[in-house]
Write an enzyme that holds these catalytic residues in place. Structure first.
Site, mmCIF file in Angstrom:
data_model
loop_
_atom_site.group_PDB
_atom_site.id
_atom_site.type_symbol
_atom_site.label_atom_id
_atom_site.label_comp_id
_atom_site.label_asym_id
_atom_site.label_seq_id
_atom_site.Cartn_x
_atom_site.Cartn_y
_atom_site.Cartn_z
ATOM 1 N N HIS A 244 12.764 21.634 54.323
ATOM 2 C CA HIS A 244 14.079 21.841 54.917
ATOM 3 C C HIS A 244 14.028 22.785 56.126
ATOM 4 O O HIS A 244 13.170 23.671 56.200
ATOM 5 C CB HIS A 244 15.028 22.436 53.877
ATOM 6 C CG HIS A 244 16.044 21.465 53.375
ATOM 7 N ND1 HIS A 244 15.738 20.466 52.482
ATOM 8 C CD2 HIS A 244 17.373 21.323 53.636
ATOM 9 C CE1 HIS A 244 16.827 19.762 52.213
ATOM 10 N NE2 HIS A 244 17.844 20.257 52.909
ATOM 11 N N SER A 361 12.189 23.135 49.811
ATOM 12 C CA SER A 361 12.613 24.347 50.519
ATOM 13 C C SER A 361 11.430 25.031 51.185
ATOM 14 O O SER A 361 10.339 25.098 50.607
ATOM 15 C CB SER A 361 13.277 25.321 49.529
ATOM 16 O OG SER A 361 13.516 26.574 50.141
#
Length: 518
Positions: A244, A361
């Site tokens: 991300h 992430s």
């Protein structure tokens, strides 16, 4: 909260293949097999243009945080375009544009196609042009057409929209005008330390048999495409990797391409420096037969005294306006000017594209409570029942600029490795396939116990209570929690005042309780 992650599969799991864009583009660019092709069977063109947009007083796109207003620039944003065409005049061609933006949008795409049609006719259209964003959460918002995407920017922002459309168009124009014979290679490998699963408890809800198919709980594969000009050598690359664009937090107010934008800058700077050094080493080598400097007579040219006569001839070839050369150009001068001609080579363009980033992430140190410093609740990502206190930590914690640099550098270093070792050349005809899919009405066949199967249908879109809780990259507000499969009476009352979901929709979405219906 991080409001706009990509679409999830029915069960959240890592993919062993690349994302829809990634798979599509490999299919789109080159269909392997189908006869041999020479290295010059393709025309390749690359372009890059600024799309930074308004750097003050505009809400940022991604976290849906109405207080996150731009107040400056961390580093500028770009659109990078890549064109691959068959060398025949009537051959197929494809375009891929990678944006330092959260995402593209339908209205942006429509306007870009209008401009391309006015300039090139039907040469570039919705069938053979793909536009994708890197999913940075630190770019100006307000350029999409749907209400849910522009509510925090208080509506449509014309400046944000115009600069993205202009940048896409101009990057494609550059790539089109730079089309030259060249070849394309592909390479891939694992990058282990640039992404973690931010919802590991959700992943564990998948059956063990399903999880056993995958080595990790997120996709760790980077795939790189390398472009080589027949005359100039390497001129660019792009790669896909899933992580991300949330190294920069929801409190950041500086425009930034986040870790992927940083990685692209690193790689373009790396190549420029590498080329500069190698180019001038070649000049020194031509003059002296060696790139070493044995004596500190001159920091520019070695063996100065031994080559005084030849260097004097070289010096006499340089003009001072409106003067003329005193002698004919010597062989050394020709070699020097030939080397300096390299400044005319095509601009090196490198894009770091987004893949199936879902729950991947860049905050690889995990999620912790900002009040106690302890790990967040594993199942709901809360701290004493509150999701607002649970944040992921990047490798540079507490400095998010350092985290951006580190995750960007890790992607950059892997990309350089794949770039330098790329040897599998792509061959074949160019093809492309484009389709529209109604995800609200798809039939899906799923396996059942005992070897049976069942056909089920998807539903119209609806946002659940867990959606409002955000993620550990960008927590939501109020008392929402990740993994909530019940909801609460107060927010159901608020929901019903806006739009109460029908019985059929509730049954279809079950067990997810609906907060906002389509």
């Amino acid at each position: 909260m991080e409001m706009f992650p990509p679409l999830y599969a029915l069960v959240r799991r890592p993919f062993t293949t690349m994302s829809i864009w990634s798979c599509g583009l490999l299919l789109v660019i080159l269909l392997s097999g189908g006869g041999a092709s020479s290295a010059s069977n393709y025309l390749i063109g690359l372009g890059s243009y600024d799309i930074t947009g308004p750097a003050a007083d505009v809400n940022m796109m991604g976290y849906a945080n109405i207080e996150q207003i731009a107040s400056g620039v961390h580093f500028r944003l770009r659109a990078r375009a890549f064109i691959v065409a068959e060398s025949q005049s009537q051959g197929n061609r494809v375009v891929f544009v990678n944006l330092d933006a959260c995402m593209a949008s339908q209205i942006v795409t429509i306007k870009v196609f209008e401009r391309l049609k006015a300039r090139y006719g039907n040469l570039y259209n919705e069938q053979n042009v793909a536009i994708s964003g890197i999913h940075t959460h630190a770019g100006p918002g307000g350029y999409l057409q749907y209400l849910v995407y522009i509510v925090t920017s208080l509506g449509f922002v014309r400046q944000s929209f115009d600069v993205i459309v202009d940048g896409i168009e101009k990057s494609i124009i550059q790539a089109h005008e730079n089309l030259r014979p060249g070849s394309i290679s592909v390479n891939g490998g694992e990058l282990l330390d640039a992404g973690v699963n931010r919802s590991p408890s959700a992943y564990l809800n998948n059956p063990a048999a399903e999880r056993s198919k995958y080595k990790y709980d997120v996709d760790k594969e980077m795939t790189l495409i390398k472009f080589v000009d027949d005359d100039w050598g390497p001129v660019g690359s792009f790669n896909w990797f899933a992580t991300h664009g949330t190294s920069m937090s929801r409190t950041n107010s500086l425009i930034s391409g986040d870790n992927k934008g940083a990685a692209a800058r690193f790689m373009e700077d790396w190549f420029a420096k590498k080329f500069f050094n190698e180019g001038f080493e070649r000049i020194y080598s031509n003059l002296s037969g060696t790139v070493s400097i044995p004596r500190r007579v001159s920091s520019i040219v070695s063996n100065l005294h031994e080559q005084r006569k030849e260097l004097m001839e070289l010096a006499s070839t340089f003009q001072s306006s409106p003067g003329r050369p005193a002698t004919r150009m010597s062989s050394v001068a020709r070699r020097v000017r030939s080397a300096l001609r390299q400044v005319d080579r095509p601009q090196f363009v490198s894009a770091f594209c987004q893949s199936n980033c879902g729950d991947v992430s860049p905050n690889v140190r995990g999620a912790f409570c900002i009040d106690t410093g302890l790990p967040c609740d594993f199942n709901h990502s809360t701290c004493n029942g509150k999701n607002e206190l649970c944040y992921g930590r990047g490798p540079g914690y507490p400095d998010e600029f350092e985290s951006t640099r580190i995750i960007g550098e890790r992607q950059f270093r892997k990309a350089v490795e794949l770039f330098n070792e790329a040897s599998e050349q792509l061959k074949g005809k160019i093809g492309y396939k484009h389709m529209y899919v109604d995800f609200s009405n798809l039939e899906v066949t799923i396996s059942k116990a005992g070897g049976r199967t069942e056909t089920v249908k998807t539903c119209p879109a609806a946002m659940g209570f867990a959606f409002a809780a955000g993620t550990t990259d960008g927590p939501g507000a109020f008392d929402f929690k990740q993994g909530d499969d019940k909801g609460n009476a107060f927010w159901k009352l608020v929901r019903n005042l806006l739009k109460a979901p029908g019985k059929e929709q509730c049954n279809c979405q079950q067990p997810k309780p609906i907060l906002l219906d389509d």
